[in-house]
Design a protein around this motif. Structure first.
Motif, PDB file in Angstrom:
ATOM      1  N   LEU A 291       0.830  -1.206   0.000  1.00 35.81           N
ATOM      2  CA  LEU A 291       0.000   0.000   0.000  1.00 35.81           C
ATOM      3  C   LEU A 291       0.862   1.252   0.000  1.00 35.81           C
ATOM      4  O   LEU A 291       0.519   2.260  -0.624  1.00 35.81           O
ATOM      5  CB  LEU A 291      -0.911  -0.003   1.223  1.00 35.81           C
ATOM      6  CG  LEU A 291      -1.988  -1.081   1.295  1.00 35.81           C
ATOM      7  CD1 LEU A 291      -2.697  -1.024   2.634  1.00 35.81           C
ATOM      8  CD2 LEU A 291      -2.983  -0.916   0.164  1.00 35.81           C
ATOM      9  N   THR A 292       1.987   1.190   0.707  1.00 31.83           N
ATOM     10  CA  THR A 292       2.875   2.346   0.784  1.00 31.83           C
ATOM     11  C   THR A 292       3.448   2.691  -0.581  1.00 31.83           C
ATOM     12  O   THR A 292       3.496   3.866  -0.964  1.00 31.83           O
ATOM     13  CB  THR A 292       4.021   2.058   1.772  1.00 31.83           C
ATOM     14  OG1 THR A 292       3.466   1.691   3.035  1.00 31.83           O
ATOM     15  CG2 THR A 292       4.904   3.280   1.942  1.00 31.83           C
ATOM     16  N   LEU A 293       3.877   1.687  -1.328  1.00 36.26           N
ATOM     17  CA  LEU A 293       4.419   1.937  -2.669  1.00 36.26           C
ATOM     18  C   LEU A 293       3.356   2.522  -3.577  1.00 36.26           C
ATOM     19  O   LEU A 293       3.619   3.470  -4.337  1.00 36.26           O
ATOM     20  CB  LEU A 293       4.968   0.642  -3.264  1.00 36.26           C
ATOM     21  CG  LEU A 293       5.499   0.744  -4.696  1.00 36.26           C
ATOM     22  CD1 LEU A 293       6.679   1.709  -4.774  1.00 36.26           C
ATOM     23  CD2 LEU A 293       5.903  -0.629  -5.226  1.00 36.26           C
ATOM     24  N   ARG A 294       2.146   2.011  -3.509  1.00 32.77           N
ATOM     25  CA  ARG A 294       1.066   2.521  -4.347  1.00 32.77           C
ATOM     26  C   ARG A 294       0.754   3.980  -4.017  1.00 32.77           C
ATOM     27  O   ARG A 294       0.502   4.796  -4.907  1.00 32.77           O
ATOM     28  CB  ARG A 294      -0.172   1.636  -4.173  1.00 32.77           C
ATOM     29  CG  ARG A 294      -0.024   0.270  -4.839  1.00 32.77           C
ATOM     30  CD  ARG A 294      -0.874  -0.795  -4.197  1.00 32.77           C
ATOM     31  NE  ARG A 294      -2.286  -0.496  -4.212  1.00 32.77           N
ATOM     32  CZ  ARG A 294      -3.210  -1.265  -3.645  1.00 32.77           C
ATOM     33  NH1 ARG A 294      -2.851  -2.355  -2.985  1.00 32.77           N
ATOM     34  NH2 ARG A 294      -4.477  -0.936  -3.701  1.00 32.77           N
ATOM     35  N   LEU A 295       0.789   4.314  -2.732  1.00 28.27           N
ATOM     36  CA  LEU A 295       0.548   5.698  -2.322  1.00 28.27           C
ATOM     37  C   LEU A 295       1.662   6.617  -2.813  1.00 28.27           C
ATOM     38  O   LEU A 295       1.402   7.706  -3.340  1.00 28.27           O
ATOM     39  CB  LEU A 295       0.437   5.777  -0.801  1.00 28.27           C
ATOM     40  CG  LEU A 295       0.320   7.181  -0.197  1.00 28.27           C
ATOM     41  CD1 LEU A 295      -0.931   7.884  -0.710  1.00 28.27           C
ATOM     42  CD2 LEU A 295       0.319   7.126   1.319  1.00 28.27           C
ATOM     43  N   TYR A 296       2.916   6.193  -2.674  1.00 26.16           N
ATOM     44  CA  TYR A 296       4.038   7.029  -3.078  1.00 26.16           C
ATOM     45  C   TYR A 296       4.028   7.302  -4.576  1.00 26.16           C
ATOM     46  O   TYR A 296       4.235   8.444  -5.013  1.00 26.16           O
ATOM     47  CB  TYR A 296       5.357   6.366  -2.674  1.00 26.16           C
ATOM     48  CG  TYR A 296       5.821   6.724  -1.284  1.00 26.16           C
ATOM     49  CD1 TYR A 296       5.050   6.388  -0.167  1.00 26.16           C
ATOM     50  CD2 TYR A 296       7.016   7.390  -1.070  1.00 26.16           C
ATOM     51  CE1 TYR A 296       5.469   6.702   1.111  1.00 26.16           C
ATOM     52  CE2 TYR A 296       7.444   7.717   0.207  1.00 26.16           C
ATOM     53  CZ  TYR A 296       6.664   7.369   1.293  1.00 26.16           C
ATOM     54  OH  TYR A 296       7.082   7.700   2.558  1.00 26.16           O
ATOM     55  N   ILE A 297       3.784   6.278  -5.387  1.00 28.96           N
ATOM     56  CA  ILE A 297       3.776   6.474  -6.838  1.00 28.96           C
ATOM     57  C   ILE A 297       2.631   7.393  -7.243  1.00 28.96           C
ATOM     58  O   ILE A 297       2.784   8.276  -8.101  1.00 28.96           O
ATOM     59  CB  ILE A 297       3.691   5.127  -7.566  1.00 28.96           C
ATOM     60  CG1 ILE A 297       4.969   4.324  -7.315  1.00 28.96           C
ATOM     61  CG2 ILE A 297       3.488   5.335  -9.064  1.00 28.96           C
ATOM     62  CD1 ILE A 297       4.989   2.962  -7.971  1.00 28.96           C
ATOM     63  N   SER A 298       1.472   7.216  -6.618  1.00 27.18           N
ATOM     64  CA  SER A 298       0.329   8.087  -6.929  1.00 27.18           C
ATOM     65  C   SER A 298       0.658   9.533  -6.584  1.00 27.18           C
ATOM     66  O   SER A 298       0.367  10.452  -7.369  1.00 27.18           O
ATOM     67  CB  SER A 298      -0.901   7.629  -6.149  1.00 27.18           C
ATOM     68  OG  SER A 298      -1.262   6.300  -6.480  1.00 27.18           O
ATOM     69  N   LEU A 299       1.283   9.748  -5.440  1.00 27.66           N
ATOM     70  CA  LEU A 299       1.635  11.113  -5.034  1.00 27.66           C
ATOM     71  C   LEU A 299       2.706  11.713  -5.940  1.00 27.66           C
ATOM     72  O   LEU A 299       2.679  12.915  -6.225  1.00 27.66           O
ATOM     73  CB  LEU A 299       2.118  11.119  -3.582  1.00 27.66           C
ATOM     74  CG  LEU A 299       1.045  10.899  -2.512  1.00 27.66           C
ATOM     75  CD1 LEU A 299       1.673  10.837  -1.130  1.00 27.66           C
ATOM     76  CD2 LEU A 299      -0.009  11.999  -2.558  1.00 27.66           C
ATOM     77  N   ILE A 300       3.649  10.903  -6.393  1.00 25.08           N
ATOM     78  CA  ILE A 300       4.695  11.402  -7.292  1.00 25.08           C
ATOM     79  C   ILE A 300       4.076  11.899  -8.596  1.00 25.08           C
ATOM     80  O   ILE A 300       4.424  12.974  -9.105  1.00 25.08           O
ATOM     81  CB  ILE A 300       5.741  10.304  -7.564  1.00 25.08           C
ATOM     82  CG1 ILE A 300       6.597  10.068  -6.319  1.00 25.08           C
ATOM     83  CG2 ILE A 300       6.641  10.685  -8.741  1.00 25.08           C
ATOM     84  CD1 ILE A 300       7.504   8.859  -6.416  1.00 25.08           C
ATOM     85  N   ILE A 301       3.128  11.155  -9.148  1.00 23.56           N
ATOM     86  CA  ILE A 301       2.461  11.576 -10.382  1.00 23.56           C
ATOM     87  C   ILE A 301       1.667  12.857 -10.156  1.00 23.56           C
ATOM     88  O   ILE A 301       1.711  13.793 -10.969  1.00 23.56           O
ATOM     89  CB  ILE A 301       1.548  10.448 -10.910  1.00 23.56           C
ATOM     90  CG1 ILE A 301       2.383   9.226 -11.317  1.00 23.56           C
ATOM     91  CG2 ILE A 301       0.722  10.941 -12.099  1.00 23.56           C
ATOM     92  CD1 ILE A 301       1.559   8.018 -11.702  1.00 23.56           C
ATOM     93  N   VAL A 302       0.961  12.927  -9.045  1.00 24.55           N
ATOM     94  CA  VAL A 302       0.121  14.092  -8.758  1.00 24.55           C
ATOM     95  C   VAL A 302       0.970  15.335  -8.523  1.00 24.55           C
ATOM     96  O   VAL A 302       0.742  16.400  -9.121  1.00 24.55           O
ATOM     97  CB  VAL A 302      -0.776  13.809  -7.529  1.00 24.55           C
ATOM     98  CG1 VAL A 302      -1.455  15.090  -7.059  1.00 24.55           C
ATOM     99  CG2 VAL A 302      -1.808  12.760  -7.875  1.00 24.55           C
ATOM    100  N   ILE A 303       1.970  15.221  -7.656  1.00 22.44           N
ATOM    101  CA  ILE A 303       2.790  16.393  -7.323  1.00 22.44           C
ATOM    102  C   ILE A 303       3.608  16.846  -8.524  1.00 22.44           C
ATOM    103  O   ILE A 303       3.735  18.049  -8.797  1.00 22.44           O
ATOM    104  CB  ILE A 303       3.710  16.065  -6.130  1.00 22.44           C
ATOM    105  CG1 ILE A 303       2.864  15.809  -4.877  1.00 22.44           C
ATOM    106  CG2 ILE A 303       4.692  17.211  -5.868  1.00 22.44           C
ATOM    107  CD1 ILE A 303       3.657  15.308  -3.690  1.00 22.44           C
ATOM    108  N   GLY A 304       4.163  15.885  -9.274  1.00 22.91           N
ATOM    109  CA  GLY A 304       4.956  16.248 -10.446  1.00 22.91           C
ATOM    110  C   GLY A 304       4.149  16.989 -11.495  1.00 22.91           C
ATOM    111  O   GLY A 304       4.588  18.022 -12.016  1.00 22.91           O
ATOM    112  N   SER A 305       2.963  16.484 -11.806  1.00 21.02           N
ATOM    113  CA  SER A 305       2.130  17.156 -12.806  1.00 21.02           C
ATOM    114  C   SER A 305       1.591  18.487 -12.295  1.00 21.02           C
ATOM    115  O   SER A 305       1.411  19.433 -13.064  1.00 21.02           O
ATOM    116  CB  SER A 305       0.980  16.235 -13.225  1.00 21.02           C
ATOM    117  OG  SER A 305       0.200  15.865 -12.100  1.00 21.02           O
ATOM    118  N   ALA A 306       1.333  18.581 -10.991  1.00 16.53           N
ATOM    119  CA  ALA A 306       0.827  19.835 -10.421  1.00 16.53           C
ATOM    120  C   ALA A 306       1.873  20.947 -10.477  1.00 16.53           C
ATOM    121  O   ALA A 306       1.521  22.128 -10.520  1.00 16.53           O
ATOM    122  CB  ALA A 306       0.372  19.613  -8.985  1.00 16.53           C
TER     123      ALA A 306
END
Length: 218
Positions: free
Chosen positions: A8-23
């Motif tokens: 779950l931690t890896l899934r959360l981190y990758i999701s946040l990386i995509i969101v923060i990077g695109s933002a």
């Protein structure tokens, strides 16, 4: 198989990386945004989010965002809406594929103040309760003969908002009381650290996101 072995931690981190990077992309950096769009689509397919539910959720969120973005002008609004779509696609795919009551496990690994993580955990619990109450009210409306979109909207506009708030708030208080009775002290009694291989994946994704974001500003 990859979906099963990911924590779950890896899934959360990758999701946040995509969101923060695109933002953090520069306005109108369409080439970099398109790369993030591809990454978000690949990520949603890996997580195997249910397409009908994901599409309905994205449509509702984008409809609300369009009222805020369109007054900014078509050129700026189009970029903001596409960027919002990518961010929502990544995070909704993660949230919709979470096992029940596991948001706090993934949240524990984030380097955030304890009080902030507790607030996010309780907000996540409340969202689960809210969605379940909406489904129960929808079933109740269907049993009363209010089938189809029009019937449900008439029912919602007449009585749903107040009743949903009261029911979900009452249930949230009971859930929180049950958490306290079971020994909840603000910390999840589980280990949510990344495994060594997962750390390399997070570093690789961070490098890709950082390169795309920096390139958009050059």
């Amino acid at each position: 198989m990859l979906f099963i072995t990911m924590s779950l931690t890896l899934r959360l981190y990758i999701s946040l990386i995509i969101v923060i990077g695109s933002a953090l992309l520069k306005q109108n950096a369409w080439p970099m945004l398109s790369v993030y769009g591809v990454l978000a689509l690949i990520w949603a397919s890996i997580l195997r989010a249910r397409l009908p539910k994901l599409a309905a959720l994205l449509g509702t969120e984008l409809l609300f965002l369009s009222f805020l973005a369109l007054p900014l002008g078509w050129q700026r609004a189009s970029f903001l809406l596409v960027r919002s779509l990518i961010c929502l696609l990544a995070m909704n795919s993660f949230l919709l594929t979470l096992p029940p009551h596991s948001f706090g496990i993934a949240l524990k690994s984030l380097p955030l103040p304890s009080a902030f993580k507790q607030s996010l955990l309780l907000a996540g619990q409340y969202m689960e309760i809210l969605l379940s109450e909406v489904e129960r009210m929808q079933r109740g409306a269907q049993l009363r003969g209010m089938n189809g979109t029009a019937g449900w909207l008439r029912y919602a506009s007449a009585s749903m908002i107040g009743a949903l708030y009261v029911r979900s708030l009452d249930r949230a208080e009971r859930v929180y009381a049950a958490m306290i009775a079971r020994g909840y002290t603000g910390e999840m009694p589980v280990n949510s650290e990344l495994r060594p291989k997962e750390i390399y994946i997070v570093i690789l994704m961070s490098i890709i996101a950082l390169s795309l974001t920096i390139a958009s500003w050059l």
